[in-house]
Design a protein around this motif. Structure first.
Motif, short mmCIF file in Angstrom:
data_model
loop_
_atom_site.label_atom_id
_atom_site.label_comp_id
_atom_site.label_asym_id
_atom_site.label_seq_id
_atom_site.Cartn_x
_atom_site.Cartn_y
_atom_site.Cartn_z
N VAL A 230 16.48 7.68 6.58
CA VAL A 230 15.12 7.17 6.34
C VAL A 230 14.50 7.96 5.19
CG1 VAL A 230 12.84 6.80 7.35
CG2 VAL A 230 14.88 6.60 8.78
N ARG A 231 13.94 7.24 4.21
CA ARG A 231 13.24 7.91 3.11
C ARG A 231 11.96 7.14 2.78
NH1 ARG A 231 14.23 11.61 -0.96
NH2 ARG A 231 16.45 11.75 -0.46
N PRO A 232 10.80 7.83 2.82
CA PRO A 232 9.53 7.16 2.53
C PRO A 232 9.19 7.19 1.04
CG PRO A 232 9.11 9.36 3.35
CD PRO A 232 10.61 9.20 3.35
N TYR A 233 8.47 6.17 0.62
CA TYR A 233 7.98 6.08 -0.76
C TYR A 233 6.50 5.69 -0.72
CZ TYR A 233 12.88 5.88 -2.26
OH TYR A 233 14.20 6.15 -2.50
N THR A 234 5.74 6.22 -1.65
CA THR A 234 4.36 5.80 -1.84
C THR A 234 4.22 5.27 -3.25
OG1 THR A 234 3.56 7.52 -0.32
CG2 THR A 234 1.94 6.47 -1.76
N LEU A 235 3.93 3.99 -3.36
CA LEU A 235 3.81 3.36 -4.68
C LEU A 235 2.58 3.87 -5.42
CD1 LEU A 235 5.97 1.56 -3.42
CD2 LEU A 235 4.76 -0.43 -4.31
N PRO A 236 2.57 3.77 -6.74
CA PRO A 236 1.37 4.17 -7.49
C PRO A 236 0.19 3.25 -7.15
CG PRO A 236 3.27 3.88 -8.94
CD PRO A 236 3.65 3.30 -7.62
N HIS A 237 -1.00 3.73 -7.38
CA HIS A 237 -2.17 2.87 -7.26
C HIS A 237 -2.01 1.70 -8.22
CE1 HIS A 237 -6.37 1.51 -7.44
NE2 HIS A 237 -6.47 2.03 -6.22
N LEU A 238 -2.59 0.56 -7.85
CA LEU A 238 -2.43 -0.65 -8.67
C LEU A 238 -2.84 -0.43 -10.12
CD1 LEU A 238 -3.70 -3.36 -6.16
CD2 LEU A 238 -1.36 -2.97 -6.92
N SER A 239 -3.82 0.42 -10.33
CA SER A 239 -4.29 0.68 -11.69
C SER A 239 -3.24 1.39 -12.54
CB SER A 239 -5.58 1.50 -11.67
OG SER A 239 -5.34 2.79 -11.09
N ARG A 240 -2.22 1.98 -11.89
CA ARG A 240 -1.18 2.70 -12.62
C ARG A 240 0.13 1.91 -12.64
NH1 ARG A 240 -1.14 8.98 -11.18
NH2 ARG A 240 -0.05 8.97 -13.19
N MET A 241 0.08 0.65 -12.24
CA MET A 241 1.24 -0.22 -12.30
C MET A 241 1.15 -1.13 -13.52
SD MET A 241 1.90 -1.69 -8.46
CE MET A 241 1.84 -0.66 -6.99
N SER A 242 2.29 -1.32 -14.18
CA SER A 242 2.36 -2.33 -15.23
C SER A 242 2.40 -3.70 -14.56
CB SER A 242 3.61 -2.12 -16.07
OG SER A 242 4.78 -2.33 -15.29
N SER A 243 2.24 -4.76 -15.35
CA SER A 243 2.31 -6.11 -14.77
C SER A 243 3.68 -6.36 -14.17
CB SER A 243 1.99 -7.16 -15.85
OG SER A 243 2.90 -7.05 -16.94
N ALA A 244 4.74 -5.83 -14.80
CA ALA A 244 6.09 -5.99 -14.26
C ALA A 244 6.24 -5.25 -12.94
CB ALA A 244 7.13 -5.50 -15.26
N ASP A 245 5.68 -4.03 -12.86
CA ASP A 245 5.72 -3.27 -11.61
C ASP A 245 4.98 -4.02 -10.50
OD1 ASP A 245 7.21 -1.18 -12.56
OD2 ASP A 245 5.51 0.13 -12.98
N LYS A 246 3.84 -4.58 -10.85
CA LYS A 246 3.06 -5.28 -9.84
C LYS A 246 3.81 -6.49 -9.31
CE LYS A 246 -1.33 -5.35 -10.54
NZ LYS A 246 -2.69 -5.70 -11.02
N ASN A 247 4.51 -7.20 -10.19
CA ASN A 247 5.30 -8.35 -9.75
C ASN A 247 6.41 -7.91 -8.81
OD1 ASN A 247 3.84 -10.25 -11.19
ND2 ASN A 247 5.11 -10.08 -13.02
N ARG A 248 7.05 -6.77 -9.12
CA ARG A 248 8.11 -6.27 -8.24
C ARG A 248 7.54 -5.81 -6.91
NH1 ARG A 248 10.37 -4.28 -13.12
NH2 ARG A 248 9.26 -2.30 -12.93
N ALA A 249 6.32 -5.31 -6.93
CA ALA A 249 5.73 -4.79 -5.70
C ALA A 249 5.24 -5.89 -4.78
CB ALA A 249 4.56 -3.85 -6.04
N GLN A 250 4.96 -7.07 -5.34
CA GLN A 250 4.43 -8.18 -4.55
C GLN A 250 5.58 -9.01 -3.97
OE1 GLN A 250 2.03 -9.76 -7.75
NE2 GLN A 250 0.14 -8.99 -6.84
N ILE A 251 6.27 -8.43 -3.02
CA ILE A 251 7.48 -9.04 -2.47
C ILE A 251 7.15 -10.11 -1.44
CG2 ILE A 251 9.56 -8.58 -1.11
CD1 ILE A 251 9.55 -5.80 -2.47
#
Length: 471
Positions: A230-251
């Protein structure tokens, strides 16, 4: 059997599982509507002899209780048949093993006519006339799966001549997510998927390439002498995501809906975006994601379904996940709270807005002790100060908090106005004139203004303010 519940994307993914189990390094997917609609998948795996291919075409030819190789992504011995026939009425499997070629066909209309499970054996001349046979013609070993008469797919997406491309783009996105660790080479070897010659790029749901992603320490526990990582991750705040990152995060739609456990079986993603009712989904935890690696030897505990698209953790695994769920979500909460209350506690910056907690409710109030307001009030009459306070109260009472919440909940990013250098100097000049007119001291002015927004966010606030004072 056709109504097990496969979608086009889960059906294609199930076939790729077979290619990976056959040690394929490339899987090429082709689709088109000429001379008739078809979908074909070719791999360069170990291939099958005629005897093995017949067994593979047999329903439940492999017991789910059989001990499998750790890299074997199969489960029930049904995937090839149920996945394929869920989308088409004509399934053809061509395979080569050490140069020896064989081909077999399940044709639903033929079986209806014969009223029996009648497997068609294809002659080599028939095989060579099939679409995309050239993809394995020069290989020593490999397998080609062809779907024809795509009745279920056509019933789902409509006219294939216009909707096939759109449907396959959804498949591409699904494969990019489900097999992202294989596409990244985590299985100690190269692996690629292409669709009509266009490579499929892996989509990492943890955004590990983003420097702002927080990676927690790995933990493990044992169940029936098998290790679960088990490994936890905390994504960046939305303001620090690129549009590509945000698309990947919206699964699973929005980022909020995509939080939770991501269950990998042999590096293959099978379940994602759920806390299994161990923890609630809330906005403060929406950046939390947990990678969970399980071996295929524990399939019997997880109640894994035929599509490998749903499963439920057994009590001994759920208890361990519950034990660590609380501290897994906490970093995500800190990322959000850091942008409000915690920043004010840990920073010397004077906030323009205060958050007031009041018996389980909260509100935002303008900080009446803000240095800029105090300087303005110093040169105003008592009546003017009262009028200013009334205007500030009006602003507070109309703060659009619900609209802000709804927009952030839809993964919109807040982009506050950033004053230009001349605008900052103009603002500082106006404040200095007001402070100076009331007999204020220049050092006090610079000290106070350098600790408030927007000056505190500039690279050299003190220099900017002294420049205004000395002009």
């Amino acid at each position: 059997m056709r109504a097990v519940g496969y979608t086009l994307r889960t059906a294609v993914a199930d076939l790729i599982d077979n290619s990976i189990s056959a040690d394929a390094t490339t899987v090429d997917i082709f689709f088109g509507d000429q001379p008739e609609p078809y979908l074909a998948m070719a791999d360069n795996g170990s291939g099958m002899t005629a005897e093995v291919a017949i067994a593979a075409m047999r329903l439940a030819g492999t017991s789910p209780m059989k001990t499998r190789h750790p890299k074997d992504l199969g489960r029930f011995g049904l995937g090839l048949k149920t996945a394929s026939l869920s989308q088409c009425r004509d399934l053809i499997v061509i395979s080569k093993r050490n140069g020896a070629l064989c081909g077999f066909e399940w044709n639903i209309d033929h079986m209806i006519e014969r009223q029996t499970w009648s497997l068609l054996v294809l002659a080599e001349e028939e095989i060579r006339q099939l679409p995309r046979f050239s993809e394995i013609a020069d290989l020593a070993s490999g397998t080609l799966v062809i779907w024809r008469n795509l009745d279920r797919l056509e019933a789902t997406v409509g006219d294939l001549s216009s909707a096939f491309d759109t449907a396959m783009m959804d498949v591409r996105d699904h494969l990019a997510l489900v097999f992202h660790r294989f596409l990244a080479g985590e299985h100690d070897g190269r692996f690629s998927i292409s669709m009509n010659r266009v490579p499929v790029k892996g989509s990492d749901p943890f955004l590990e390439s983003n420097k702002a992603t927080q990676v927690g320490p790995s933990e493990s526990f044992s169940v029936e002498d098998e290790r679960i990582e088990v490994r936890p991750y905390t994504l960046p705040h939305l303001s620090r995501m690129s549009s590509a990152d945000k698309n990947r995060a919206q699964i699973a739609g929005r980022v909020r809906d995509s939080q939770g456990f991501y269950i990998y079986r042999g590096l293959r993603l099978v379940i994602w975006g759920t806390w299994f009712r161990i923890a609630p989904k809330d906005d403060l935890g929406k950046l939390a994601r947990v990678k969970v690696d399980i071996p295929n030897t524990l399939d019997h505990l997880w109640s894994l379904d035929i599509k490998k698209a749903s499963a439920a953790p057994p009590p001994q695994i759920r208890d361990n996940l519950r034990r660590i769920a609380g501290r897994i979500v906490e970093p995500s909460r800190r990322v959000h709270l850091y942008r409000g209350r915690i920043v004010q506690e840990q920073s010397r910056t004077s906030p323009m807005w205060n958050v007031v907690d009041d018996r389980g409710t909260f509100r935002y109030e303008i900080n009446r002790q803000h240095p800029a307001l105090e300087m303005l009030a110093d040169q105003m009459s008592p009546d003017d100060v009262t009028q200013l306070s009334s205007v500030l109260t009006l602003l507070e009472s109309t703060f659009p908090v619900e609209d802000a919440y709804n927009r952030l909940g839809q993964d919109e990013s807040h982009s506050p106005l950033q004053p230009t250098a001349p605008e900052l100097e103009g603002l500082a000049s106006a404040l200095w004139k007001a402070h100076k007119a009331s007999g204020g001291d220049s050092e006090l002015f610079v000290s106070a203004m350098s600790s408030i927004e927007p000056f505190a966010h500039t690279s050299a606030p003190t220099e900017l303010l002294w420049k205004v004072v000395n002009d």
